[in-house]
Structure formats: C-alpha cells, structure tokens
Design a protein around this motif. Structure first.
Motif, PDB file in Angstrom:
ATOM      1  N   LEU A 118       0.829  -1.203   0.000  1.00  0.00           N
ATOM      2  CA  LEU A 118       0.000   0.000   0.000  1.00  0.00           C
ATOM      3  C   LEU A 118       0.865   1.255   0.000  1.00  0.00           C
ATOM      4  O   LEU A 118       0.592   2.219  -0.730  1.00  0.00           O
ATOM      5  N   VAL A 119       1.918   1.249   0.815  1.00  0.00           N
ATOM      6  CA  VAL A 119       2.831   2.398   0.877  1.00  0.00           C
ATOM      7  C   VAL A 119       3.518   2.608  -0.466  1.00  0.00           C
ATOM      8  O   VAL A 119       3.666   3.751  -0.939  1.00  0.00           O
ATOM      9  N   VAL A 120       3.945   1.513  -1.101  1.00  0.00           N
ATOM     10  CA  VAL A 120       4.602   1.623  -2.405  1.00  0.00           C
ATOM     11  C   VAL A 120       3.664   2.252  -3.429  1.00  0.00           C
ATOM     12  O   VAL A 120       4.051   3.169  -4.173  1.00  0.00           O
ATOM     13  N   ILE A 121       2.419   1.788  -3.478  1.00  0.00           N
ATOM     14  CA  ILE A 121       1.457   2.302  -4.459  1.00  0.00           C
ATOM     15  C   ILE A 121       1.158   3.773  -4.212  1.00  0.00           C
ATOM     16  O   ILE A 121       1.180   4.591  -5.145  1.00  0.00           O
ATOM     17  N   GLN A 122       0.881   4.141  -2.958  1.00  0.00           N
ATOM     18  CA  GLN A 122       0.555   5.535  -2.649  1.00  0.00           C
ATOM     19  C   GLN A 122       1.749   6.446  -2.890  1.00  0.00           C
ATOM     20  O   GLN A 122       1.586   7.577  -3.377  1.00  0.00           O
TER      21      GLN A 122
END
Length: 313
Positions: A270-274
């Motif tokens: 999730l952190v990578v995508i955001q």
C-alpha cells in the motif's frame, strides 16, 4: 539475518520501498515533507482498511469485488439515515456500517451455502450494491454535516490524521489475529487446502463467512471515513477501490491462490502504491504513466513470488 528471511517477499518489497522513497525524494523537494507524508497517510486510509481484510479473503483462496460498492452504499445510507430519516448522525453512521457489514455477510453466505465461486458472487453483489446506492440517492448528494463529524476524516490527533490512527490500530489487531490465533491458522489452512481443512475438523464455512463479513465491515467503516473526509455523499464513491486494494494485497506477497500472505506485506504494498502515485504526480508524470508503472511492478511481484515459492519447494 538468515538467507530465508532475506528471501522473504516482504523483506525484498521493503527494500524496494526504501529505494523508491529515496528516488522520489530526489525528484521533488515537496515529497519528503512531514505535511505531504501525513496527507498521503490520510488519503490511503480507506483503501488500507479494505486491503487489510482483503488479505484475509485472498489467503482463504477467495476474492471480494464488492467492497467498493459497499463503501458507496454505506456512504449514501449515512446521509439518507441522517437527513431523510432524521436519525442522530452517530446513529445513522452506526446503522449504515451495520448494513455494510450485513452486505459482507450476504457475500459469505452465498459463497458457502450455494457454492458460488467468490469471483462470480461478489461480481454480482458489486452490481447489486452499486445499483442500490444509485437508486436510493437518485443522483442527489447530502452535505452540511456537523463540524464534529469532520474530525474523523479531516482532523488530527497529536499531529497525526485521525483516520491514520484508526488504520494503525486496525492493522495491529488484524496482524495479531492472523498470526497468533486459531481463526488465523484456520484461514491459512483453508487457503492451502480447503478439503483437508474440512476433514481436519476446522469450521471452514463459518470462517469464510466471518472473513467476508469482516470485509463488509471494513468497507463500510471506510465509507463513513470517506464521507467525513470529502464532506459529501455520492453513489459513485469507492468505484475502483476494490482494484487498488487487491493490487496492494498481491503486491505485498499474498498468493492469489490462497494459503500465503501477511498484513505487513499488504501495508508495504500500500505504501509503495501511494508513494508512486504521489511522487510521480509531484514530478509531473501523468496518471496513466503511474498506472503503467504500478502494473509492471505488480507483474514483477507475481513473478518474484512464484520464483520464491519454487525455491522453497
């Protein structure tokens, strides 16, 4: 640190995330500011809540495509219960969350009672719940909520967005549940071999219903937070959210075939995508370019997971 730990999907993805954050920081001086990072935490909370429980769903070998529609349905019901039925806003939001949770239960009941594949069942309820939201709203939005309600989606607690605290607590509880409890072990066992889990005496159907019910609750809670953040309700809220959640889960190393995955991996995904969405936007790259890069990373994550599984075997 052992070689086995170094080769874990989550470890590799965490290293990729660190490299990515550093690279994006060099692209824009605004990226690594406290205000921007906290704002990104605020923006990813709704998807994060859904993705955490989607991890449970996919570990069982299932999928839930209806979460975006449940979010939109809950958002509409919050406004309708408050404005049209005259309920106190707290009661309206609580009742809307209860309805969204029941929608998740319906998904689980249809899948377990009638043997409908999760993909087909939740694809059908995706259309059903979205249609109900559009029918009830009649293209009208509800605005003018009291100021205290906006604390949930726009406020801060100790300098951190309120909903980010909710996401953190939700993630900790989900991690403990999945890693240390009997129901967590049952979820992994069902995903690894449902028939074997059944003959081992595990409550397969009850566990799957519980997982889909929890998925409905997470989407409904995200819906109320979404309304508080954007100050209005619309029937199209949550459109495409299921794809973002599934992408985070699979990127985080959860096997789409079931039996393997972790909440920590999902959060890193999730952190990578955001971070990609925000960092590339600040660098002036259009949304379609970001989508292509996320797609390539997802393909790479699937290939990496396949390779690691073969190595373990």
């Amino acid at each position: 640190m052992s070689m086995r730990m170094l080769l874990r999907h989550e470890t590799i993805l965490a290293l990729v995330a660190v490299v990515l954050l550093v690279a994006l920081a060099f692209q824009s001086s605004q990226f690594f500011t406290g205000a921007n990072l906290l704002n990104q935490g605020r923006l990813m909370t709704e998807v994060g809540l859904v993705a955490i429980i989607m991890t449970f769903v996919i570990i069982t070998g299932g999928i839930d495509l209806s979460v975006g529609s449940i979010l939109g349905f809950t958002a509409i019901l919050t406004g309708v219960f408050w404005q049209n039925l005259g309920l106190p806003l707290a009661a309206a939001a609580g009742l809307a969350i209860a309805v969204g949770t029941f929608c998740g239960f319906v998904n689980g009941f249809v899948i377990t009672r009638f043997g409908v594949p999760p993909l087909i069942a939740t694809l059908a309820t995706l259309a059903l719940y979205r249609g109900l939201a559009e029918g009830i709203s009649q293209a009208r939005s509800v605005r003018g909520y009291p100021d205290w309600f906006y604390v949930l989606g726009q406020g801060n607690l100790f300098g951190v967005p309120t909903q980010l605290w909710i996401l953190i607590v939700f993630a900790i509880l989900a991690s403990v549940l999945l890693a240390t409890t009997r129901i967590g072990r049952s979820i992994y066992a069902i995903g690894a071999n449902e028939v074997a889990a059944f003959f081992s005496g595990l409550p397969v159907n009850r566990t799957k219903i519980a997982v889909y019910t929890a998925s409905g609750f997470a989407a409904a809670l995200a819906g109320v937070i979404f309304v508080s953040r954007v100050s209005t309700t619309r029937s199209d809220m949550g459109t495409g959210l299921e794809l973002d959640a599934i992408t985070a889960v699979v990127l985080g190393g959860t096997s789409i075939y079931g039996g393997r995955g972790s909440v920590i991996g999902t959060l890193i995904g999730l952190v990578v995508i955001q971070s990609l969405k925000n960092g590339l936007s600040l660098a002036g790259i259009k949304a379609e370019g970001t989508a292509v890069l996320i797609g390539l990373m997802l393909i790479g994550a699937i290939l990496m997971t396949t390779a690691l599984n073969r190595r373990r075997a």
